[in-house]
Design a protein around this motif. Structure first.
Motif, PDB file in Angstrom:
ATOM      1  N   GLY A  42       0.781  -1.229   0.000  1.00  0.00           N
ATOM      2  CA  GLY A  42       0.000   0.000   0.000  1.00  0.00           C
ATOM      3  C   GLY A  42       0.813   1.278   0.000  1.00  0.00           C
ATOM      4  O   GLY A  42       0.247   2.365   0.173  1.00  0.00           O
ATOM      5  N   TRP A 154      -5.449  -0.260  -2.012  1.00  0.00           N
ATOM      6  CA  TRP A 154      -5.391  -1.515  -2.767  1.00  0.00           C
ATOM      7  C   TRP A 154      -4.836  -1.196  -4.149  1.00  0.00           C
ATOM      8  O   TRP A 154      -5.282  -0.240  -4.798  1.00  0.00           O
ATOM      9  CB  TRP A 154      -6.788  -2.119  -2.870  1.00  0.00           C
ATOM     10  N   ALA A 166     -13.333  -8.175  -2.523  1.00  0.00           N
ATOM     11  CA  ALA A 166     -12.244  -7.265  -2.162  1.00  0.00           C
ATOM     12  C   ALA A 166     -12.526  -6.589  -0.826  1.00  0.00           C
ATOM     13  O   ALA A 166     -11.640  -6.479   0.033  1.00  0.00           O
ATOM     14  CB  ALA A 166     -12.045  -6.218  -3.254  1.00  0.00           C
ATOM     15  N   LEU A 170     -10.082  -6.917   2.355  1.00  0.00           N
ATOM     16  CA  LEU A 170      -9.451  -5.707   2.881  1.00  0.00           C
ATOM     17  C   LEU A 170      -9.874  -5.435   4.322  1.00  0.00           C
ATOM     18  O   LEU A 170      -9.072  -4.962   5.131  1.00  0.00           O
ATOM     19  CB  LEU A 170      -9.797  -4.514   1.991  1.00  0.00           C
TER      20      LEU A 170
END
Length: 237
Positions: A42, A154, A166, A170
Motif C-alpha cells: 500500500g 489496494w 475485495a 481488505l
C-alpha cells in the motif's frame, strides 16, 4: 406516417447498448496506474502518479463523463465511488506535492476540486453523502485518506465483479494488521475509524465490537486494556 419497425428496433437496441455500456464501466486505466505506482503493502509512489498524470487525467475525465445511474447495481455504484474517492485523493496530493501530510492542505476534505458530470464535489461529499449512504460499513477499509493509519491503498481497481470479495479481504486484513490495530489476549487498541464511524457498524443488531470480532483472529472479550490507537496522518509513501 408510421415509423418503420426496423428503425424503431435499431433505436431501442442502441439505447439498450448505451445503458449496458454505461453500467459496466471499464476501470482498466485506473487498474494499470495502481499496479505501477502502489506496492502490495500500500505504499504510494506519488512522483510516479505525477509521471503518469496524462493517463490519470484520462481516468478523471472518464469518471466525470460516466456518473452512476439510478438503475446501476449496488456493486457497480460501490466500485465507481470507491475508485473515485481514491483517485481524487491521489489528485489532491499530487496537486499539492511535496508535503508530509494531507492535513498540510487547508480543508482537504471539504475542498471542492473535481467535477463529476459537470458538478463540483469534495471528498467529504463522496464519503458522507454518497458512500456511507450505500449502507456498506466495509467501505471504511477500502477508501484511503493518503495517511499511514488509513487502510492501505489496494493496488487494483474495484469493479462490480470483484468489489464484494475485495471489501471482505481488505476488512479482514485491516483489522488483523498490527500496525493499525492491536488485538491481543491482554490489550485492545483499535483504529479510531471504529470510533469516528461507530454508527456505520451498527448493522443487524451489531456494534463495532461484534463487527471487529467477525474478522479478528483474536476476539475482543476480557482484555485488561482497551482503547484507540493514535492516528498517524503521515503521508503513505
Amino acid at each position: 406516417m408510421k415509423t418503420p419497425k426496423l428503425f424503431v428496433f435499431a433505436i431501442i437496441t442502441f439505447i439498450s447498448l448505451q445503458t449496458k455500456a454505461q453500467q459496466k464501466l471499464d476501470h482498466g486505466i485506473w487498474d494499470q496506474i495502481l499496479l505501477i505506482n502502489v506496492s502490495e503493502e500500500g505504499k504510494v509512489d506519488y512522483k510516479g502518479f505525477m509521471r503518469d498524470s496524462a493517463e490519470l487525467y484520462k481516468y478523471f475525465n472518464y469518471l466525470s463523463d460516466n456518473p452512476p445511474a439510478e438503475n446501476w447495481s449496488k456493486e457497480e455504484k460501490l466500485a465507481y465511488w470507491i475508485n473515485a474517492y481514491n483517485a481524487y485523493t491521489i489528485k489532491l496530493i499530487i496537486d499539492n506535492y511535496p508535503l508530509k501530510s494531507i492535513k498540510d492542505i487547508k480543508n482537504p476534505w471539504d475542498r471542492q476540486f473535481f467535477k463529476i458530470n459537470g458538478v463540483l464535489h469534495s471528498l467529504n461529499e463522496l464519503e458522507h453523502k454518497i458512500l456511507r449512504k450505500l449502507g456498506e460499513p466495509r467501505i471504511h477499509f477500502a477508501i484511503n485518506c493518503a495517511s499511514f493509519s488509513c487502510p492501505i491503498v489496494w493496488n487494483r481497481a474495484f469493479t462490480a465483479t470483484n468489489v464484494d470479495d475485495a471489501l471482505e479481504t481488505l476488512t479482514g486484513n485491516f483489522i488483523n494488521d498490527p500496525k493499525r490495530n492491536t488485538i491481543t489476549e491482554e490489550v485492545v487498541e483499535v483504529s479510531k475509524i471504529f470510533s469516528w464511524f461507530k454508527k456505520d457498524f451498527k448493522v443487524d443488531g451489531e456494534d463495532a465490537k461484534s463487527f471487529i470480532n467477525k474478522y479478528a483472529k483474536v476476539k475482543i472479550d476480557k482484555q485488561k486494556k482497551k482503547g484507540y490507537k493514535k492516528y498517524d496522518w503521515s503521508l503513505n509513501e
